[in-house]
Motif scaffolding. Structure first.
Motif, PDB file in Angstrom:
ATOM      1  N   GLU A  13       0.742  -1.324  -0.049  1.00  0.00           N
ATOM      2  CA  GLU A  13      -0.091  -0.069  -0.040  1.00  0.00           C
ATOM      3  C   GLU A  13       0.866   1.265  -0.081  1.00  0.00           C
ATOM      4  O   GLU A  13       0.246   2.200  -0.747  1.00  0.00           O
ATOM      5  CB  GLU A  13      -1.022   0.097   1.016  1.00  0.00           C
ATOM      6  CG  GLU A  13      -1.737  -1.210   1.451  1.00  0.00           C
ATOM      7  CD  GLU A  13      -2.788  -1.495   0.288  1.00  0.00           C
ATOM      8  OE1 GLU A  13      -2.816  -0.718  -0.789  1.00  0.00           O
ATOM      9  OE2 GLU A  13      -3.668  -2.425   0.209  1.00  0.00           O
ATOM     10  N   HIS A  14       2.076   1.330   0.738  1.00  0.00           N
ATOM     11  CA  HIS A  14       2.816   2.530   0.773  1.00  0.00           C
ATOM     12  C   HIS A  14       4.249   1.886   1.123  1.00  0.00           C
ATOM     13  O   HIS A  14       4.375   0.790   1.724  1.00  0.00           O
ATOM     14  CB  HIS A  14       2.054   3.652   1.554  1.00  0.00           C
ATOM     15  CG  HIS A  14       2.600   5.063   1.019  1.00  0.00           C
ATOM     16  ND1 HIS A  14       3.628   5.654   1.002  1.00  0.00           N
ATOM     17  CD2 HIS A  14       1.510   5.833   0.305  1.00  0.00           C
ATOM     18  CE1 HIS A  14       3.715   6.801   0.376  1.00  0.00           C
ATOM     19  NE2 HIS A  14       2.414   6.812  -0.182  1.00  0.00           N
ATOM     20  N   ILE A  15       5.177   2.972   1.239  1.00  0.00           N
ATOM     21  CA  ILE A  15       6.368   2.733   2.103  1.00  0.00           C
ATOM     22  C   ILE A  15       6.918   3.697   2.883  1.00  0.00           C
ATOM     23  O   ILE A  15       7.847   3.815   3.571  1.00  0.00           O
ATOM     24  CB  ILE A  15       7.737   2.439   0.708  1.00  0.00           C
ATOM     25  CG1 ILE A  15       7.835   3.688   0.112  1.00  0.00           C
ATOM     26  CG2 ILE A  15       7.389   1.104  -0.037  1.00  0.00           C
ATOM     27  CD1 ILE A  15       8.473   4.647   0.398  1.00  0.00           C
ATOM     28  N   SER A  16       6.242   4.912   2.711  1.00  0.00           N
ATOM     29  CA  SER A  16       6.268   5.988   3.847  1.00  0.00           C
ATOM     30  C   SER A  16       6.109   5.712   5.417  1.00  0.00           C
ATOM     31  O   SER A  16       4.951   5.387   5.550  1.00  0.00           O
ATOM     32  CB  SER A  16       5.845   7.221   3.382  1.00  0.00           C
ATOM     33  OG  SER A  16       5.754   8.304   4.460  1.00  0.00           O
ATOM     34  N   PRO A  17       6.921   5.873   6.291  1.00  0.00           N
ATOM     35  CA  PRO A  17       6.386   5.200   7.619  1.00  0.00           C
ATOM     36  C   PRO A  17       5.299   5.995   8.286  1.00  0.00           C
ATOM     37  O   PRO A  17       4.432   5.528   8.737  1.00  0.00           O
ATOM     38  CB  PRO A  17       7.659   5.667   8.540  1.00  0.00           C
ATOM     39  CG  PRO A  17       8.744   5.696   7.566  1.00  0.00           C
ATOM     40  CD  PRO A  17       8.395   5.998   6.253  1.00  0.00           C
ATOM     41  N   GLY A  18       5.071   7.297   7.979  1.00  0.00           N
ATOM     42  CA  GLY A  18       4.076   8.062   8.171  1.00  0.00           C
ATOM     43  C   GLY A  18       2.738   7.655   7.761  1.00  0.00           C
ATOM     44  O   GLY A  18       1.625   7.583   8.366  1.00  0.00           O
ATOM     45  N   VAL A  19       2.864   7.374   6.637  1.00  0.00           N
ATOM     46  CA  VAL A  19       1.341   6.820   5.792  1.00  0.00           C
ATOM     47  C   VAL A  19       1.112   5.502   6.251  1.00  0.00           C
ATOM     48  O   VAL A  19       0.079   5.293   6.481  1.00  0.00           O
ATOM     49  CB  VAL A  19       1.656   6.974   4.366  1.00  0.00           C
ATOM     50  CG1 VAL A  19       0.401   6.516   3.549  1.00  0.00           C
ATOM     51  CG2 VAL A  19       2.037   8.311   3.798  1.00  0.00           C
ATOM     52  N   LEU A  20       2.124   4.674   6.541  1.00  0.00           N
ATOM     53  CA  LEU A  20       1.955   3.308   6.822  1.00  0.00           C
ATOM     54  C   LEU A  20       1.292   3.165   8.226  1.00  0.00           C
ATOM     55  O   LEU A  20       0.518   2.593   8.343  1.00  0.00           O
ATOM     56  CB  LEU A  20       3.136   2.381   6.872  1.00  0.00           C
ATOM     57  CG  LEU A  20       3.744   2.214   5.502  1.00  0.00           C
ATOM     58  CD1 LEU A  20       5.268   1.458   5.451  1.00  0.00           C
ATOM     59  CD2 LEU A  20       2.786   1.150   4.695  1.00  0.00           C
ATOM     60  N   LYS A  21       1.721   4.293   8.968  1.00  0.00           N
ATOM     61  CA  LYS A  21       1.069   4.144  10.466  1.00  0.00           C
ATOM     62  C   LYS A  21      -0.371   4.559  10.399  1.00  0.00           C
ATOM     63  O   LYS A  21      -1.122   4.045  11.086  1.00  0.00           O
ATOM     64  CB  LYS A  21       2.087   5.304  11.313  1.00  0.00           C
ATOM     65  CG  LYS A  21       1.295   5.566  12.515  1.00  0.00           C
ATOM     66  CD  LYS A  21       1.935   6.854  13.186  1.00  0.00           C
ATOM     67  CE  LYS A  21       1.300   7.197  14.727  1.00  0.00           C
ATOM     68  NZ  LYS A  21       1.921   8.507  14.946  1.00  0.00           N
ATOM     69  N   ASN A  22      -0.863   5.557   9.385  1.00  0.00           N
ATOM     70  CA  ASN A  22      -2.187   5.717   9.249  1.00  0.00           C
ATOM     71  C   ASN A  22      -2.969   4.598   8.809  1.00  0.00           C
ATOM     72  O   ASN A  22      -4.170   4.571   8.792  1.00  0.00           O
ATOM     73  CB  ASN A  22      -2.266   7.009   8.680  1.00  0.00           C
ATOM     74  CG  ASN A  22      -1.903   8.409   9.544  1.00  0.00           C
ATOM     75  OD1 ASN A  22      -1.912   8.167  10.710  1.00  0.00           O
ATOM     76  ND2 ASN A  22      -0.903   9.108   8.920  1.00  0.00           N
ATOM     77  N   MET A  23      -2.211   3.891   7.971  1.00  0.00           N
ATOM     78  CA  MET A  23      -2.856   2.710   7.118  1.00  0.00           C
ATOM     79  C   MET A  23      -3.068   1.405   8.014  1.00  0.00           C
ATOM     80  O   MET A  23      -3.803   0.686   7.840  1.00  0.00           O
ATOM     81  CB  MET A  23      -2.156   2.360   6.008  1.00  0.00           C
ATOM     82  CG  MET A  23      -2.117   3.311   4.681  1.00  0.00           C
ATOM     83  SD  MET A  23      -1.113   2.632   3.421  1.00  0.00           S
ATOM     84  CE  MET A  23      -1.781   3.633   2.125  1.00  0.00           C
ATOM     85  N   ARG A  24      -2.379   1.512   9.275  1.00  0.00           N
ATOM     86  CA  ARG A  24      -2.175   0.327  10.206  1.00  0.00           C
ATOM     87  C   ARG A  24      -1.590  -0.943   9.295  1.00  0.00           C
ATOM     88  O   ARG A  24      -1.919  -1.758   9.552  1.00  0.00           O
ATOM     89  CB  ARG A  24      -3.556  -0.032  10.837  1.00  0.00           C
ATOM     90  CG  ARG A  24      -4.152   0.954  11.670  1.00  0.00           C
ATOM     91  CD  ARG A  24      -3.380   1.737  12.667  1.00  0.00           C
ATOM     92  NE  ARG A  24      -4.123   2.527  13.507  1.00  0.00           N
ATOM     93  CZ  ARG A  24      -4.315   3.898  13.636  1.00  0.00           C
ATOM     94  NH1 ARG A  24      -3.645   4.400  12.934  1.00  0.00           N
ATOM     95  NH2 ARG A  24      -5.042   4.198  14.679  1.00  0.00           N
ATOM     96  N   LYS A  25      -0.273  -0.511   8.462  1.00  0.00           N
ATOM     97  CA  LYS A  25       0.296  -1.482   7.821  1.00  0.00           C
ATOM     98  C   LYS A  25       1.655  -1.585   8.283  1.00  0.00           C
ATOM     99  O   LYS A  25       2.158  -0.743   8.812  1.00  0.00           O
ATOM    100  CB  LYS A  25       0.252  -1.192   6.188  1.00  0.00           C
ATOM    101  CG  LYS A  25      -1.140  -1.112   5.505  1.00  0.00           C
ATOM    102  CD  LYS A  25      -1.647  -2.374   5.457  1.00  0.00           C
ATOM    103  CE  LYS A  25      -1.054  -3.237   4.291  1.00  0.00           C
ATOM    104  NZ  LYS A  25      -1.781  -4.336   3.868  1.00  0.00           N
ATOM    105  N   PRO A  26       2.324  -2.891   8.014  1.00  0.00           N
ATOM    106  CA  PRO A  26       3.621  -3.080   8.530  1.00  0.00           C
ATOM    107  C   PRO A  26       4.619  -2.241   7.535  1.00  0.00           C
ATOM    108  O   PRO A  26       4.373  -1.711   6.646  1.00  0.00           O
ATOM    109  CB  PRO A  26       3.755  -4.565   8.252  1.00  0.00           C
ATOM    110  CG  PRO A  26       2.820  -4.965   6.891  1.00  0.00           C
ATOM    111  CD  PRO A  26       1.674  -4.164   7.383  1.00  0.00           C
ATOM    112  N   ALA A  27       5.841  -2.115   8.402  1.00  0.00           N
ATOM    113  CA  ALA A  27       6.947  -1.291   7.886  1.00  0.00           C
ATOM    114  C   ALA A  27       7.449  -1.608   6.453  1.00  0.00           C
ATOM    115  O   ALA A  27       7.294  -2.916   5.952  1.00  0.00           O
ATOM    116  CB  ALA A  27       7.974  -1.171   8.698  1.00  0.00           C
TER     117      ALA A  27
END
Length: 589
Positions: free
Chosen positions: A446-460
């Motif tokens: 879904e993404h690779i940016s830590p801040g975006v992944l945090k809001n997605m609730r997706k792994p690093a």
């Protein structure tokens, strides 16, 4: 045999009257991937007579009287998809195709179909109970942000004037309501059934009930909206869930009863063993059939529920986080049925569900005490209590693929690669590569940016890279040339132009050029939609950046398709706005 779709079908069955008329915005497809089929067949199995009114003419009440007055009530859904999502793209352009309609033609259902159908049904027969359900009703069961109106709308119960709303997976609730009505209980007194919402003039507020912020508050205050959403999210659990009460004015409340318990294995097996025709109604043949059947006709749903917790996914709010699965015997039996279907060529397209490799509850504690309210099972990393085991799933796949007449079993449902990597036994990944990939594995970082992944609730990002490396290594060891295509989302809450640029550069370096880019679509009921509307994390109240202008959304999307010539000017503009003109040659050469 299909259920009646007109008066003649009823007469051929010897029916003087239907118990229920089920109204749906989809064409009638009698397949267990369609909610209409499941609800109608389970009611039939309990002795009720159900007639199907699919895609009625909503401009008058005439079509709603096609079967005469139902004995017990109308059951109404908009179809498998929210009617507004069905009709409009993320940029609010009218879609040119509707795969749930005959021939893929559009215009067969109204906008906000549940509201329109409910009011027409009420006009047709004023004294007949109206029960709404399905995805559109479920995700709009309380006050909710509506992307198309760009405002907070009332519970769909209020605008539809329905008597009862069934939310979540409604099989058990539908049967309980039917039995109560059949017993002669007035619909106004059926207010206790789990998995339902009802309107009330003066609810009996009991100790332990949660009184949500009033609708007038959440319509005006984004902070109040966040508080309300957080309470709803944490109460969406069959063990911990309690009654929620939302006030509209002095004499109008919506009461949400606790969720139904998920169907256990025996119940799921029974549900999928009902006598579905597994096809669209033959009356659609002359129009070219119903395209949606093609994706599921030779697939098997093996589980439901998902503890993945992705912020942008509606499954958490609709099916819930409590995973349950069918037995091996049930799945194998359905595979045998698929072999007998017209057009079957030996390929089963999927054995999965919301997440294919989830087969059981996330941990033993969850079954007794409910889902954890303050943490997720997989985010930011797998919980220490998480039970990871792919052995049963592998056994099912092996048994099915070795059946006579089966050439190949694919897995098209999403695979949670972080869950897979958490398994000490890595046999499943090898089995997946050797037997169940059609040359390309689709995964969703879904993404690779830590801040975006945090809001997605997706792994690093590093977890995705670890999986990617293992996937490549196993295919190499097997002597197989198979590839991986990642899915990414643009403009998700938390994603700025700089984040989109970061992702574009990552894709350029790794060679992961996506076949598809999904624009974030703020659909009712999701955590990410709450973030989009309020620009806050509802659990921490932390501020979140949100791309809301059409121009920025298009720029973020273009950055993820930087290789397309038609995106050249938008990518150049985006880089300039992000202060990264130094990357123009890197991306556009």
């Amino acid at each position: 045999m299909f259920l009646p779709v007109n008066k003649k079908d009823m007469e051929d069955r010897g029916w003087a009257q239907a118990d229920f008329v089920l109204i749906t915005g989809d064409a009638y497809v009698d397949h267990p991937s369609f909610g209409t089929a499941i609800i109608s067949r389970i009611l039939e199995s309990h002795g009720f007579k159900v007639a199907i009114l699919s895609q009625p003419d909503w401009k008058s009440t005439e079509d709603f009287k096609r079967f005469g007055k139902p004995r017990l009530g109308f059951l109404i859904n908009s179809g498998n998809v929210d009617s507004m999502v069905n009709h409009y793209s993320v940029f609010k352009h009218r879609r040119k195709r509707d795969v749930y309609s005959p021939g893929g033609k559009t215009g067969k259902r109204p906008d906000r179909a549940v509201i329109v159908y409910s009011n027409r049904a009420r006009e047709a027969y004023k004294d007949i109970p109206v029960i709404i359900g399905g995805l559109e009703a479920s995700l709009r069961r309380l006050g909710h942000y509506d992307y198309w109106d760009d405002k907070v709308r009332r519970s769909i119960l209020m605008d539809s004037r329905a008597d009862i709303l069934i939310y979540g997976m409604g099989e058990r609730a539908a049967v309980e309501i039917a039995e109560a009505l059949d017993a002669g209980i007035p619909v106004a007194e059926i207010g206790w059934i789990r998995g339902t919402c009802v309107r009330s003039k003066s609810p009996d507020i009991q100790e332990g009930d949660i009184v949500l912020p009033e609708f007038s508050e959440i319509a005006l205050s984004k902070e109040s909206y966040c508080r309300s959403f957080a309470k709803q999210y944490r109460s969406n659990d069959s063990v911990l869930g309690i009654r929620l009460i939302e006030k509209y004015d002095k004499n109008n409340y919506v009461v949400q009863n606790p969720p139904q318990e998920p169907l256990e294995q025996e119940e799921l097996d029974m549900l999928y063993d009902l006598p579905y025709m597994r096809d669209y109604h033959p009356s659609y043949e002359k129009e070219g059939g119903v395209p949606a059947i093609e994706e599921v006709k030779f697939s098997i749903t093996a589980n439901r529920g998902c503890f993945g917790g992705c912020a942008f996914c509606a499954i958490t709010y609709h099916q819930g986080r409590e995973v349950r699965a069918r037995s091996k015997e049930s799945v194998v039996k359905e595979a045998g049925l698929l072999k007998q279907q017209k057009g079957f060529k030996g390929y089963i397209h999927d054995i999965g569900g919301p997440t294919a490799n989830f087969r059981k509850p996330s941990c033993r504690k969850q079954e007794r005490h409910g889902m954890c309210q303050q943490k997720d099972c997989l985010y930011p990393e797998p919980c220490s209590q998480l039970e990871v085991d792919h052995s049963e799933y592998m056994d099912i796949l092996k048994t099915v693929r070795e059946m006579d007449g089966i050439k190949k079993v694919f897995i098209r449902s999403g695979i949670r690669y972080d869950y897979l990597l958490a398994d000490k036994d890595q046999s499943f990944l090898k089995e997946l590569c050797r037997h169940h990939v059609s040359g390309i594995l689709k995964v969703a970082p879904e993404h690779i940016s830590p801040g975006v992944l945090k809001n997605m609730r997706k792994p690093a990002k590093e977890v995705f890279e670890q999986f990617s490396d293992k996937y490549k290594a196993i295919n190499k060891s097997l002597g197989m040339k198979q590839y991986m295509v990642p899915y990414f989302i643009s403009s998700h809450p938390g994603s700025s132009l700089k984040d989109a640029v970061e992702l574009a550069i990552y894709m350029k370096k790794t060679g992961f050029i996506p076949d598809q880019v999904q624009d974030f679509y703020p659909t009712p009921g999701t955590l990410a939609t709450c973030m989009y509307y309020t620009e806050r994390d509802p659990f921490t109240m932390e501020k979140i950046y949100v791309a809301k202008t059409e121009e920025e959304k298009k720029m973020q999307r273009a950055l993820l398709h930087f290789n397309k010539k038609e995106n050249y000017s938008l990518v150049k503009k985006a880089l300039k706005k992000a202060g990264r003109e130094d990357l123009t040659e890197v991306l556009l050469r």
